[in-house]
Design a protein around this motif. Structure first.
Motif, PDB file in Angstrom:
ATOM      1  N   SER A 149      -0.338  -2.240  -5.134  1.00  0.00           N
ATOM      2  CA  SER A 149      -0.891  -3.225  -6.073  1.00  0.00           C
ATOM      3  C   SER A 149      -2.391  -3.032  -6.306  1.00  0.00           C
ATOM      4  CB  SER A 149      -0.617  -4.639  -5.544  1.00  0.00           C
ATOM      5  OG  SER A 149      -1.186  -4.808  -4.264  1.00  0.00           O
ATOM      6  N   THR A 150      -3.094  -2.353  -5.402  1.00  0.00           N
ATOM      7  CA  THR A 150      -4.519  -2.090  -5.615  1.00  0.00           C
ATOM      8  C   THR A 150      -4.690  -0.818  -6.454  1.00  0.00           C
ATOM      9  OG1 THR A 150      -4.789  -2.978  -3.383  1.00  0.00           O
ATOM     10  CG2 THR A 150      -6.763  -2.137  -4.440  1.00  0.00           C
ATOM     11  N   ALA A 200      -4.567   0.850   1.067  1.00  0.00           N
ATOM     12  CA  ALA A 200      -4.221   0.976   2.489  1.00  0.00           C
ATOM     13  C   ALA A 200      -3.760  -0.388   2.987  1.00  0.00           C
ATOM     14  CB  ALA A 200      -5.422   1.452   3.301  1.00  0.00           C
ATOM     15  N   GLY A 208       6.036   2.401   1.154  1.00  0.00           N
ATOM     16  CA  GLY A 208       7.020   3.449   1.443  1.00  0.00           C
ATOM     17  C   GLY A 208       6.668   4.819   0.877  1.00  0.00           C
ATOM     18  N   GLU A 255       1.656  10.322  -0.206  1.00  0.00           N
ATOM     19  CA  GLU A 255       0.258   9.867  -0.115  1.00  0.00           C
ATOM     20  C   GLU A 255      -0.530  10.745   0.845  1.00  0.00           C
ATOM     21  OE1 GLU A 255       0.676   5.118  -1.138  1.00  0.00           O
ATOM     22  OE2 GLU A 255       0.934   5.760   0.929  1.00  0.00           O
ATOM     23  N   LYS A 271      -7.831  -6.291   4.549  1.00  0.00           N
ATOM     24  CA  LYS A 271      -7.325  -5.039   5.147  1.00  0.00           C
ATOM     25  C   LYS A 271      -8.258  -4.485   6.218  1.00  0.00           C
ATOM     26  CE  LYS A 271      -3.969  -4.903   2.035  1.00  0.00           C
ATOM     27  NZ  LYS A 271      -3.794  -3.877   1.037  1.00  0.00           N
TER      28      LYS A 271
HETATM   29  C1  5RP Z   1       2.012   2.446  -0.272  1.00  0.00           C
HETATM   30  C2  5RP Z   1       0.721   2.232   0.418  1.00  0.00           C
HETATM   31  C3  5RP Z   1      -0.222   1.254  -0.175  1.00  0.00           C
HETATM   32  O1  5RP Z   1      -1.414   1.922  -0.460  1.00  0.00           O
HETATM   33  C4  5RP Z   1      -0.478   0.155   0.787  1.00  0.00           C
HETATM   34  O2  5RP Z   1       0.767  -0.418   1.137  1.00  0.00           O
HETATM   35  C5  5RP Z   1      -1.391  -0.923   0.197  1.00  0.00           C
HETATM   36  O3  5RP Z   1      -0.744  -1.567  -0.840  1.00  0.00           O
HETATM   37  P1  5RP Z   1      -1.406  -2.741  -1.689  1.00  0.00           P
HETATM   38  O4  5RP Z   1      -2.582  -2.139  -2.397  1.00  0.00           O
HETATM   39  O5  5RP Z   1      -0.312  -3.189  -2.593  1.00  0.00           O
HETATM   40  O6  5RP Z   1      -1.827  -3.825  -0.722  1.00  0.00           O
HETATM   41  O7  5RP Z   1       0.415   2.821   1.432  1.00  0.00           O
HETATM   42  O8  5RP Z   1       2.839   3.322   0.440  1.00  0.00           O
END
Ligand code: 5RP
Length: 230
Positions: free
Chosen positions: A29-30, A85, A100, A105, A123
């Protein structure tokens, strides 16, 4: 309107990209906001870039937004990858893979000159481990792999989706491993990587080069690089 820290961090990161770069597109989502902003810059400034997505989800979004894509059949080097992350510690160790996509990545991060991580304040952690560590495993004998991971001191849970097992873009399963506190992330990353049946582990140590933190007041702060030991 209340500022969205993920959006601020994502847009800030996308604004760091310059002409002719090969750009890794993260997942989540980021990273979403970075991808949307890159598309905007391509339209408005004729920004000339080619991108490598870290998941089918991000590839679909990029295609829908008209972002030119490439792959490792055409390029061997990525200038900058922008990715989210799940946890970040002061030494720039990460937990990733909540969505996932950890295998691609990490693969793209390893090929990248700059791994630019975008997060909100939630985070940032003194130590990794409160977020269950995603580990991608081959479906064959995953129950045995789970037992081996449990022997490393975690509670390993099989990730399910609405329609059965959660299956990664690479056709594998995910075990979410709750260690609570990870004392030595690089050592645990090596131990998990050496476990038979494991494809990839969501600890990213020594890969993040820049961390951008979106704050609730709308500002974006760049974390100071940790001092290198040894
Ligand atoms: C996907 C990831 C994402 O970067 C991680 O889960 C962070 O996600 P979000 O930005 O939605 O909090 O590692 O595999």
């Amino acid at each position: 309107m209340t500022p969205n820290p993920k959006k601020s961090a994502g847009e800030h990161a996308a604004n760091c990209v310059t002409h002719d770069m090969i750009v890794g597109l993260g997942t989540g989502s980021t990273a979403y906001f970075a991808i949307v902003r890159l598309a905007e810059r391509i339209r408005e400034e004729a920004l000339r870039i080619r991108c490598i997505p870290t998941s089918e989800r991000s590839a679909t979004l990029a295609r829908e937004l008209g972002i030119p894509l490439t792959g490792f059949d055409e390029v061997l080097h990525v200038d900058v990858t922008i990715d989210g992350a799940d946890e970040v510690d002061p030494a720039f160790n990460l937990i990733k893979g909540g969505g996932g996509a950890l295998l691609r990545e990490k693969f793209v991060a390893c090929a990248s000159e700059t791994e630019l991580i975008i997060v909100d304040e939630s985070k940032l952690k003194a130590r990794l481990g409160a977020f269950p560590l995603p580990v991608e495993v081959v479906p064959f004998g995953w129950q045995v792999t789970r037992r081996r991971l449990r022997d490393l001191g975690c509670d390993a849970r099989f990730r399910a989706s609405d329609n059965g097992p959660f299956v990664t873009d690479n056709g594998n399963y995910i075990l979410d491993c709750s260690f609570r506190v990870i004392q030595d992330p690089p050592a645990l990353e090596r131990a998990i990587a050496g476990t038979c049946g494991v494809v990839e582990c969501g600890i990213f140590s020594g890969l993040a080069t820049r961390i951008l933190v979106g704050r609730s007041d709308g500002t974006v702060e760049e974390r100071a690089e940790p001092e290198k030991s040894g």
